[in-house]
Write a protein that holds these residues in place. Structure first.
Motif, short mmCIF file in Angstrom:
data_model
loop_
_atom_site.label_atom_id
_atom_site.label_comp_id
_atom_site.label_asym_id
_atom_site.label_seq_id
_atom_site.Cartn_x
_atom_site.Cartn_y
_atom_site.Cartn_z
N ALA A 14 -2.24 23.36 59.65
CA ALA A 14 -2.92 22.80 60.81
C ALA A 14 -4.41 22.52 60.56
CB ALA A 14 -2.75 23.74 62.00
N PHE A 15 -5.10 23.43 59.87
CA PHE A 15 -6.54 23.27 59.69
C PHE A 15 -6.88 22.00 58.93
CE2 PHE A 15 -5.69 25.08 55.52
CZ PHE A 15 -6.65 24.48 54.70
N LYS A 16 -5.94 21.53 58.09
CA LYS A 16 -6.21 20.34 57.27
C LYS A 16 -6.46 19.11 58.13
CE LYS A 16 -3.34 22.08 53.47
NZ LYS A 16 -2.11 21.84 52.68
N ALA A 17 -5.86 19.08 59.33
CA ALA A 17 -6.07 17.94 60.22
C ALA A 17 -7.55 17.80 60.60
CB ALA A 17 -5.22 18.08 61.48
N GLU A 18 -8.22 18.95 60.80
CA GLU A 18 -9.64 18.90 61.13
C GLU A 18 -10.48 18.57 59.89
OE1 GLU A 18 -13.23 18.84 63.07
OE2 GLU A 18 -11.18 18.58 63.77
N TYR A 19 -10.10 19.07 58.73
CA TYR A 19 -10.81 18.71 57.50
C TYR A 19 -10.71 17.20 57.26
CZ TYR A 19 -11.76 23.48 55.82
OH TYR A 19 -12.24 24.75 55.65
N ASP A 20 -9.51 16.65 57.43
CA ASP A 20 -9.33 15.20 57.29
C ASP A 20 -10.26 14.46 58.25
OD1 ASP A 20 -7.23 15.59 55.49
OD2 ASP A 20 -5.68 15.42 57.02
N ASN A 21 -10.22 14.87 59.50
CA ASN A 21 -10.99 14.19 60.53
C ASN A 21 -12.49 14.31 60.28
OD1 ASN A 21 -11.30 12.93 63.29
ND2 ASN A 21 -12.34 14.87 63.64
N TYR A 22 -12.93 15.47 59.83
CA TYR A 22 -14.36 15.70 59.63
C TYR A 22 -14.91 14.78 58.54
CZ TYR A 22 -18.75 18.17 59.80
OH TYR A 22 -20.09 18.47 59.99
N ILE A 23 -14.21 14.70 57.41
CA ILE A 23 -14.67 13.83 56.32
C ILE A 23 -14.57 12.36 56.74
CG2 ILE A 23 -14.18 13.06 53.97
CD1 ILE A 23 -15.48 15.80 54.09
N ARG A 24 -13.49 12.01 57.40
CA ARG A 24 -13.29 10.63 57.85
C ARG A 24 -14.42 10.22 58.81
NH1 ARG A 24 -8.21 11.30 59.36
NH2 ARG A 24 -8.65 11.65 61.56
N ASN A 25 -14.76 11.11 59.72
CA ASN A 25 -15.82 10.81 60.68
C ASN A 25 -17.19 10.82 60.02
OD1 ASN A 25 -17.13 10.35 63.14
ND2 ASN A 25 -17.19 12.52 63.65
N GLY A 26 -17.45 11.85 59.23
CA GLY A 26 -18.77 11.99 58.63
C GLY A 26 -19.14 10.85 57.70
N LEU A 27 -18.18 10.41 56.89
CA LEU A 27 -18.47 9.37 55.89
C LEU A 27 -18.27 7.96 56.42
CD1 LEU A 27 -16.92 10.82 52.61
CD2 LEU A 27 -19.33 10.67 53.23
N LEU A 28 -17.33 7.79 57.37
CA LEU A 28 -16.94 6.43 57.73
C LEU A 28 -17.15 6.10 59.21
CD1 LEU A 28 -13.60 6.20 55.71
CD2 LEU A 28 -15.75 5.07 55.15
N THR A 29 -16.34 6.71 60.05
CA THR A 29 -16.21 6.16 61.39
C THR A 29 -17.43 6.35 62.28
OG1 THR A 29 -15.06 8.16 62.16
CG2 THR A 29 -13.71 6.37 61.31
N GLN A 30 -18.21 7.40 62.08
CA GLN A 30 -19.40 7.56 62.91
C GLN A 30 -20.45 6.50 62.60
OE1 GLN A 30 -21.63 11.20 62.51
NE2 GLN A 30 -22.13 10.87 60.38
N ILE A 31 -20.37 5.90 61.41
CA ILE A 31 -21.36 4.91 61.01
C ILE A 31 -21.22 3.62 61.82
CG2 ILE A 31 -22.40 3.73 59.03
CD1 ILE A 31 -22.48 6.77 58.93
N THR A 32 -20.07 3.43 62.47
CA THR A 32 -19.92 2.24 63.30
C THR A 32 -20.92 2.24 64.46
OG1 THR A 32 -18.24 3.28 64.72
CG2 THR A 32 -17.47 2.08 62.78
N ARG A 33 -21.51 3.39 64.75
CA ARG A 33 -22.48 3.49 65.84
C ARG A 33 -23.90 3.08 65.40
NH1 ARG A 33 -20.74 9.63 67.65
NH2 ARG A 33 -18.62 9.14 68.34
N ILE A 34 -24.06 2.84 64.11
CA ILE A 34 -25.39 2.56 63.56
C ILE A 34 -25.42 1.14 63.00
CG2 ILE A 34 -27.11 3.26 61.86
CD1 ILE A 34 -26.68 5.34 63.99
N LYS A 35 -26.47 0.41 63.35
CA LYS A 35 -26.64 -0.93 62.82
C LYS A 35 -26.87 -0.87 61.32
CE LYS A 35 -29.73 -4.92 63.19
NZ LYS A 35 -30.97 -5.43 63.83
N PRO A 36 -26.18 -1.71 60.52
CA PRO A 36 -26.39 -1.70 59.07
C PRO A 36 -27.87 -1.83 58.72
CG PRO A 36 -24.51 -3.07 59.62
CD PRO A 36 -25.14 -2.68 60.93
#
Length: 533
Positions: A485-507
């Motif tokens: 179960a914990f791996k789901a949060e590890y997946d999400n954390y890396i995915r968000n930290g490196l990729l998806t949160q950056i959509t909120r920032i102008k290049p």
């Protein structure tokens, strides 16, 4: 939690998606608690203009001008310029001002100065926020460079190295004051011997008048007096339907603080609030978080009105009960571990109303108070806002998001099976144990890192949570069902930290918001250390 026909996504524009959240369980509350929530919710709404003004001294004039144009525009509302204007106004509403809520960089209007000037020209003077004797022409001349010149008040919060962070930040916490002057002013108020220090500067604006530094206090009779009077009026109504004597004391102390601006009373209010673990309804209202000040001293106004999700709170009660075990087993230098863990409490809540700096971009968890000495002596209270996290989770379904950003089908299936549970547990651990853990060395106040302080504290809390997410203790406590179960949060954390949160920032823009910087820091470190394995 909610029927399938509940519509979570309201609208999408620019880099934003507007969601609705269910307030499950409200209908089952006794009438007195419903009335209490209503009064506290009205108090939460009244502070909106305080935050707009704190974020930038011209924000209220700009917002009222834009709203006057929107309400009175008699041109073609389907034109490209008007549609761009409409999006800009929505962005201003969302960001509580003209600076982006995450990057803090000034928003680009998307419409021309000519459109703006013409639109104002067609509006009756009485419907515009003209100051005494000001003409429409003067209003336009004042606002055009503010709105359209990217070099004017570029960032609300500047955290760049080797710059005067006060002079280069557009927030409205200081006026005619340099960083060096502000730091010296507040350093003079501190004493290493003070065991219960006040949070100096928390509820004031620092200005220079006639060559002297003066604090303008946010209170009734001071700055923001009219708004605070309305907040207090609703708090006084809430006092009549409080659940118990402890809650009466909390509300009374907050009212006294708003009337006096006395930080000693604010400390007493925090202590009383920490001691209330019985009330079903709870709230935050006041000058709380300091992310908007590059020096980490001035607090933005915010409010959260909530009630306990009794069923889900079982999870956080287990964590709280074992706080000493987590403290003892953390991979932390013994000097920074608490020998005694006092008053660490946590619960899962359903939020009923959000205001100020908690709206409309919302937190998913909160841990308070912020003062380290209060945490050490009286503990802390943490909440996970489950109806908000539930809305996020539901709104993401069927969008193709996971298919786009997950590495494999296995990762998608793991998220669908464990993601909501693991994400909420990470928030529980971050707020309750991460922020609630550890202690500072003697003589350290917590303000020394200045612009970096909030980032490091959020990083510390996340690392604490991530470390224990994979511990078998969570399975033993029946907080996670198995070792997968914990791996789901590890997946999400890396995915968000490196990729998806950056959509909120102008290049091209830097990441400025403390929580985003924290996630990027951890995720990037993991990537750098693991990319060659």
């Amino acid at each position: 939690m909610q029927t399938n026909d509940f519509k979570y996504v309201v609208e999408q524009f620019a880099d934003l998606r507007i969601l609705r959240y269910p307030v499950s369980g409200f209908e089952e509350l006794p009438l007195q608690q419903k009335i209490l929530i209503y009064y506290l919710s009205q108090a939460a709404i009244e502070g909106r203009d305080i935050l707009f003004d704190q974020n930038y001294k011209h924000n209220l004039t700009i917002r009222k001008t834009l709203e006057a144009i929107y309400e009175n525009f008699n041109g073609d509302r389907s034109s490209e310029e008007f549609l761009s204007f409409e999006v800009f106004l929505k962005r201003v509403w969302f960001s509580n001002g003209i600076h982006h809520h995450y990057s803090t960089v000034k928003l680009e209007p998307g419409f021309s100065p000519e459109f703006f000037e013409q639109a104002i020209g067609n509006i009756d003077d009485k419907k515009l926020p003209l100051s005494n004797g000001e003409t429409k022409k003067e209003l336009v001349e004042k606002l055009i460079p503010i709105l359209f010149d990217p070099t004017v008040d570029t960032k609300r919060v500047n955290q760049a190295e080797h710059e005067d962070l006060i002079a280069t930040s557009a927030n409205n916490y200081y006026e005619n004051v340099s960083q060096q002057e502000a730091e010296a002013f507040y350093a003079s108020k501190k004493s290493p011997e003070e065991k219960k220090p006040l949070s100096h500067g928390l509820n004031t604006k620092l200005v220079k008048e006639n060559g002297r530094l003066v604090e303008k206090v946010w209170k009734i009779g001071g700055l923001y007096s009219l708004a605070i009077q309305k907040i207090v009026g609703w708090l006084e109504k809430a006092l009549t339907v409080a659940e118990n004597k402890t809650q009466e004391k909390i509300i009374s102390l907050l009212i006294d603080f708003y009337k006096t601006g006395d930080l000693e009373i604010f400390n007493k209010y925090n202590i009383a609030w920490l001691q209330d673990n019985e009330s079903r309804v709870d709230f935050i209202n006041g000058f709380i978080e300091t992310y908007g000040d590059p020096l980490g001293l001035k607090a933005s106004w915010e409010s959260v009105v909530n009630f306990k999700n009794i069923e889900a709170t079982r999870r956080t009660e287990i964590i709280s009960a074992h706080a000493k075990w987590f403290e003892d087993h953390s991979p932390t230098d013994p000097r920074f571990k608490k020998k005694e863990v006092r008053g660490v409490t946590a619960k899962v809540i359903n939020v009923a109303m959000l205001g100020g700096d908690c709206y409309p971009h919302t937190p998913i968890g909160i841990n308070l108070p912020n003062a380290d000495w209060l945490r050490k002596e009286y503990g802390s209270k943490s909440v996970t806002i489950e109806n908000i996290t539930y809305a996020y989770d539901e709104a993401a379904k069927g969008t193709g998001f996971l298919e786009e950003f997950c590495y494999s089908q296995e990762e998608i299936e793991r998220h669908n099976k464990y993601g909501f549970l693991a994400g909420n547990l990470h928030t529980d651990l971050h707020e309750c144990l991460g922020h609630g853990s550890g202690q500072l060395l003697e003589g350290v106040t917590g303000d020394e890192l200045k612009a970096y302080g909030a980032v490091i504290e959020e990083t510390r809390a996340d690392l604490f949570a991530l470390y224990f997410m994979a511990d078998k203790k969570l399975i033993e406590l029946e907080l996670l069902p198995d070792e997968e179960a914990f791996k789901a949060e590890y997946d999400n954390y890396i995915r968000n930290g490196l990729l998806t949160q950056i959509t909120r920032i102008k290049p091209g823009d830097n990441i400025e918001q403390a929580h985003m910087r924290n996630r990027q820091l951890i995720a990037s470190w993991c990537y750098e250390k693991g990319k060659n394995r």
